[in-house]
Scaffold this motif. Structure first.
Motif, PDB file in Angstrom:
ATOM      1  N   CYS A 127       0.297   5.118   0.489  1.00 53.21           N
ATOM      2  CA  CYS A 127      -0.359   6.173   0.735  1.00 53.21           C
ATOM      3  C   CYS A 127       0.208   7.492   1.823  1.00 53.21           C
ATOM      4  O   CYS A 127       1.106   7.860   1.515  1.00 53.21           O
ATOM      5  N   LEU A 186       3.761   0.554   2.302  1.00 51.45           N
ATOM      6  CA  LEU A 186       3.740  -0.234   3.340  1.00 51.45           C
ATOM      7  C   LEU A 186       3.278  -1.414   2.930  1.00 51.45           C
ATOM      8  O   LEU A 186       2.639  -1.796   2.201  1.00 51.45           O
ATOM      9  N   LEU A 194      -5.365  -2.225  10.583  1.00 46.21           N
ATOM     10  CA  LEU A 194      -5.848  -1.894   9.809  1.00 46.21           C
ATOM     11  C   LEU A 194      -6.053  -3.289   9.020  1.00 46.21           C
ATOM     12  O   LEU A 194      -6.308  -3.671   7.905  1.00 46.21           O
ATOM     13  N   ARG A 199       0.663  -1.420   0.077  1.00 48.72           N
ATOM     14  CA  ARG A 199       0.105   0.198  -0.004  1.00 48.72           C
ATOM     15  C   ARG A 199       0.856   1.630   0.122  1.00 48.72           C
ATOM     16  O   ARG A 199       1.754   1.459   0.922  1.00 48.72           O
ATOM     17  N   LEU A 219       2.556   4.496   9.324  1.00 47.22           N
ATOM     18  CA  LEU A 219       2.048   3.113   9.128  1.00 47.22           C
ATOM     19  C   LEU A 219       1.906   1.699   9.881  1.00 47.22           C
ATOM     20  O   LEU A 219       1.122   1.142  10.377  1.00 47.22           O
ATOM     21  N   THR A 255      -8.601   2.369   8.006  1.00 43.10           N
ATOM     22  CA  THR A 255      -7.280   2.704   7.963  1.00 43.10           C
ATOM     23  C   THR A 255      -6.616   4.287   8.182  1.00 43.10           C
ATOM     24  O   THR A 255      -5.625   4.695   8.379  1.00 43.10           O
ATOM     25  N   GLN A 296      -0.017   1.919  12.533  1.00 43.11           N
ATOM     26  CA  GLN A 296      -1.733   1.780  12.393  1.00 43.11           C
ATOM     27  C   GLN A 296      -1.618   0.522  11.932  1.00 43.11           C
ATOM     28  O   GLN A 296      -2.729   0.265  11.593  1.00 43.11           O
ATOM     29  N   ALA A 350       8.247  -0.920   6.348  1.00 39.99           N
ATOM     30  CA  ALA A 350       6.901   0.147   5.367  1.00 39.99           C
ATOM     31  C   ALA A 350       8.550   1.292   5.303  1.00 39.99           C
ATOM     32  O   ALA A 350       9.351   1.667   5.744  1.00 39.99           O
ATOM     33  N   THR A 359       0.126   9.729   5.044  1.00 36.86           N
ATOM     34  CA  THR A 359      -0.187  10.363   5.945  1.00 36.86           C
ATOM     35  C   THR A 359      -0.386  11.434   6.850  1.00 36.86           C
ATOM     36  O   THR A 359       0.215  11.513   5.944  1.00 36.86           O
TER      37      THR A 359
END
Length: 340
Positions: free
Chosen positions: A78, A87, A115, A76, A108, A147, A111, A100, A80
């Motif tokens: 993304c 990730l 997730l 993923r 990430l 998320t 979390q 990550a 943040t």
């Protein structure tokens, strides 16, 4: 000839969130990276299927922010609160390894449990229909992802309003690749680099003709532009209960109950926020639970009453069951406004 070929997935069936995670030795993403990855191991308290849990985050098979690779990993990219990040998650026996990269790497990894459904409570779900019970039995690794990010679910959900799945996925792909940035770490290199979606300010600066080329009409583009102007306020909705979060999202003109439900299902892991206003979902639920393919939103909600508190999970299981009525009319025609 009906039934001879498998039915093409609609947005509703795709939203069931089933992504095939290959199992093999080769990876489609190069492993070299300028900065070593930060890592975290986490052991879920029950079965976990990465493809089912993270599947709803993928916006089409060519989503530049999401990839499942042949080594069994899910990637993923993304944006943040700490910045862009990539990730990679992979299951190892009873554990999950998270790696990550980028400024958002720490966020990430922090979390990671949420997730992967660590805040979800699948034990609270009790099947009330045979079709739901069978789907639940076949997919014990289904968890509802959370998320903790609003905008990354809101923008693609707005793009999916009133158009075909293919049109929405194409728009998301073109806009992210055209205005996003390469994903940190190895995912941002190679022949098929991944991308982090644009920052809120970048979305606001996309020229009108680029929206047009991506096939996005003025109504949806204007909704996104209104949303990114208050992006910070919308991201604060993560700390609210799903009902209050939906109310805040719906303050933005152009964001209605369909869109807000699609967002909180992902950002909050909201087990009870079922989507209303969908073209296909009421008929699918009606057909699966009562042989009523003409069910409307009211009929769908009535059928899902036994699942109060878990209606979204029940709807996902119905979508994953494959019990979908055969199409009786042609699919919505695709109109590429970029060619006009």
């Amino acid at each position: 000839m009906a039934g001879r070929f498998p039915q093409r997935p609609t947005r509703s069936t795709v939203r069931g969130g089933q992504v095939a995670v290959p199992a093999g030795a080769a990876a489609a993403i190069p492993r070299q990276a300028v900065v070593p990855a930060r890592t975290r191991r986490w052991a879920p308290d029950g079965p976990l299927d990465l493809g089912l849990t993270l599947g709803p985050l993928r916006r089409g098979p060519a989503d530049p922010t999401f990839r499942a690779t042949a080594d069994g990993s899910v990637w993923r990219a993304c944006r943040t609160p700490a910045g862009p990040g990539t990730l990679r998650v992979r299951a190892y026996g009873g554990e999950v390894l998270g790696e990550a990269w980028g400024p958002g790497a720490g966020w990430l990894l922090e979390q990671l449990p949420e997730l992967l459904g660590g805040a979800d409570d699948p034990g609270a779900f009790v099947p009330r229909h045979r079709v739901v019970a069978q789907a639940w039995h076949r997919r014990p690794g289904l968890r509802l992802t959370r998320t903790g990010l609003v905008l990354e679910s809101l923008i693609p959900s707005v793009l999916e309003q009133k158009v075909t799945t293919d049109e929405a996925y194409r728009a998301w792909r073109l806009l992210v690749r055209g205005f996003g940035e390469p994903a940190p770490g190895p995912a941002g290199t190679g022949d098929r680099p991944m991308f982090v979606m644009p920052a809120a300010r970048t979305w606001a600066l996309i020229p009108s003709w680029e929206w047009h080329r991506a096939g996005v009409d003025d109504k949806r583009a204007s909704t996104i532009l209104r949303a990114v102007r208050v992006a910070a306020r919308l991201e604060q909705a993560v700390g609210m209960e799903p009902v209050q979060a939906r109310a805040r999202l719906e303050v933005v003109p152009g964001v209605g109950p369909w869109t807000s439900a699609e967002v909180v299902q992902r950002s909050h892991g909201a087990a009870d926020e079922v989507t209303v206003g969908d073209l296909h979902l009421p008929g699918i639920v009606g057909w699966a639970l009562a042989d009523d393919r003409d069910a409307d939103d009211a009929g769908m909600l009535r059928l899902l009453e036994p699942y109060a508190g878990q209606r979204h999970r029940a709807a996902r299981l119905i979508l994953l069951s494959g019990r979908i009525p055969a199409r009786r009319k042609p699919k919505m025609p695709r109109v590429d406004i970029g060619l006009l």
